[in-house]
Design an enzyme around this catalytic site. Structure first.
Site, mmCIF file in Angstrom:
data_model
loop_
_atom_site.group_PDB
_atom_site.id
_atom_site.type_symbol
_atom_site.label_atom_id
_atom_site.label_comp_id
_atom_site.label_asym_id
_atom_site.label_seq_id
_atom_site.Cartn_x
_atom_site.Cartn_y
_atom_site.Cartn_z
ATOM 1 N N SER A 201 -0.465 6.670 -2.474
ATOM 2 C CA SER A 201 -0.808 6.614 -1.046
ATOM 3 C C SER A 201 -2.300 6.780 -0.822
ATOM 4 C CB SER A 201 -0.031 7.675 -0.265
ATOM 5 O OG SER A 201 -0.483 8.973 -0.594
ATOM 6 N N GLY A 237 -2.347 12.799 -1.509
ATOM 7 C CA GLY A 237 -3.178 11.611 -1.712
ATOM 8 C C GLY A 237 -4.272 11.445 -0.680
ATOM 9 N N LYS A 318 5.142 3.550 11.163
ATOM 10 C CA LYS A 318 6.204 2.881 10.405
ATOM 11 C C LYS A 318 6.975 1.975 11.364
ATOM 12 C CE LYS A 318 4.984 5.888 7.264
ATOM 13 N NZ LYS A 318 4.167 5.557 6.086
#
Length: 375
Positions: A201, A237, A318
């Site tokens: 990510s 990340g 998303k």
């Protein structure tokens, strides 16, 4: 941009395979808003969309309309387009023994281009064309230079010529304005996974900083010592990317972070709910990659900016499996409305994104309005 002398005038845009309907809907709506008539042509899984402008008054008029549409739809403002080009011509049923002659014929009368990029769709069907693209580019460059259609040396300041191979006998010719198009072949910045990155990510945020901010903004907005929050941080990340920029990061997640990230001294881990936590004092940055309904994420991100908890934000939305363009619009409109601040706003489906888009938002001050944004 060079004058378009072909009847195939319009825009050629690349996108993630499977998102052609979303890009087609975006281009159709934006063209209508700009007062340019036309229609989108695409095929699901093709990795590109052609928006053909109306040709009611002849090819010259269509070329002018394509140039006007390109100007009205800056590349930085498009969400589902990795690349935006002005279409010059579509060549079908080319003799594979001589692909060069018909290209030279269709380009006659145009000013010399600064570079040549021979590309292919970033799809399973298109990748086998990579070898042909390389070899054909090597053969086409000297022929273009001999015909006066390509500068003697590569000149990144001039308009680029794109040859987009669909099949061995079928290609599109397009022009890319270096100031209004992606500066990477296929519109994809090639990033390598760092050995110390806690997760893949990290590539999403690295790409977001490269694509959604320009060089001046990165230098000005990402300075060592700035403070940031990473909501839904585990395994770390995005926190790692910010820490590499010299920022002090508060990582919010009930899950664990990689130990070497905590050992860096730049990341503090708080076990808390990213949707409920708020900082004790204002931060420079907030980033968020939590898996949740896009409108719920948009509302929480708007709260951060409205309440002054941060000044700059990067977050992912998303998307659902259906009506993704409509959901994108609804989530961004809700975000802007509820933020109640003058904002610079940019959104893009990045190469390292999947069923999502990445959004950069910044509270505007009079002296530092970012360029190329949708405020």
């Amino acid at each position: 941009m060079p004058a378009v002398q072909a009847t195939d005038a319009g825009l050629l845009c690349y996108c993630r395979a499977g998102f052609e309907p979303e890009l087609a809907a975006e281009l159709t709506q934006r063209a209508a808003e700009a007062g340019v008539a036309g229609h989108a042509r695409t095929q699901r899984g093709s990795g590109h969309v052609v928006f053909a402008v109306a040709d009611s008054d002849g090819p010259g008029d269509a070329g002018a309309a394509a140039a006007a549409l390109s100007q009205a739809l800056p590349w930085r403002e498009l969400i589902f387009a990795r690349q935006k080009l002005v279409l010059l011509a579509e060549l079908r049923d080319i003799d594979p023994r001589d692909r060069i002659a018909p290209i030279l014929d269709r380009l006659q009368g145009l000013p010399a281009f600064g570079e040549l990029w021979v590309e292919h769709p970033d799809t399973d069907a298109g990748k086998p064309l990579a070898g042909l693209a390389r070899s054909f580019g090597n053969a086409l460059r000297p022929a273009l230079r001999k015909a006066g259609l390509l500068s003697a040396r590569e000149d990144a300041r001039r308009v680029r010529l794109h040859v987009f191979l669909l099949e061995g006998n079928h290609l599109l010719l397009a022009a890319g304005d270096p100031g209004d198009s992606a500066p990477w072949p296929l519109g994809i910045p090639r990033l390598r996974m760092h050995a110390e990155a806690p997760s893949r990510s990290a590539l999403k945020l690295e790409e977001a900083l490269l694509v959604l901010l320009d060089g001046d903004e990165r230098a000005r907005l990402l300075q060592p010592g700035m403070r940031a929050a990473d909501l839904g941080a585990a395994p770390g990340g995005w926190s790692w990317v910010l820490a590499r920029q010299g920022l002090q990061v508060t990582a919010i997640d009930n899950g664990p972070l990689r130990q070497h990230l905590l050992d860096s001294g730049r990341v503090e881990h708080l076990r808390a709910d990213g949707f409920a936590w708020q900082p004790a004092r204002a931060l420079d940055w907030m980033v968020c990659d939590m898996v949740e309904q896009p409108r719920r994420v948009a509302e929480r991100m708007a709260t951060w900016l409205r309440e002054g908890w941060c000044r700059h934000a990067i977050f992912n939305l998303k998307l659902p499996m259906k009506k993704r363009w409509q959901e994108t619009q609804a989530a961004l409109e809700a975000f802007v409305e509820q933020a109640q601040q003058p904002l610079a706003l940019r959104a893009r489906q990045l190469y390292h994104d999947r069923e999502e888009i990445t959004v950069f938002a910044s509270v505007l001050r009079n002296r530092d309005r970012p360029r190329g944004d949708r405020s």
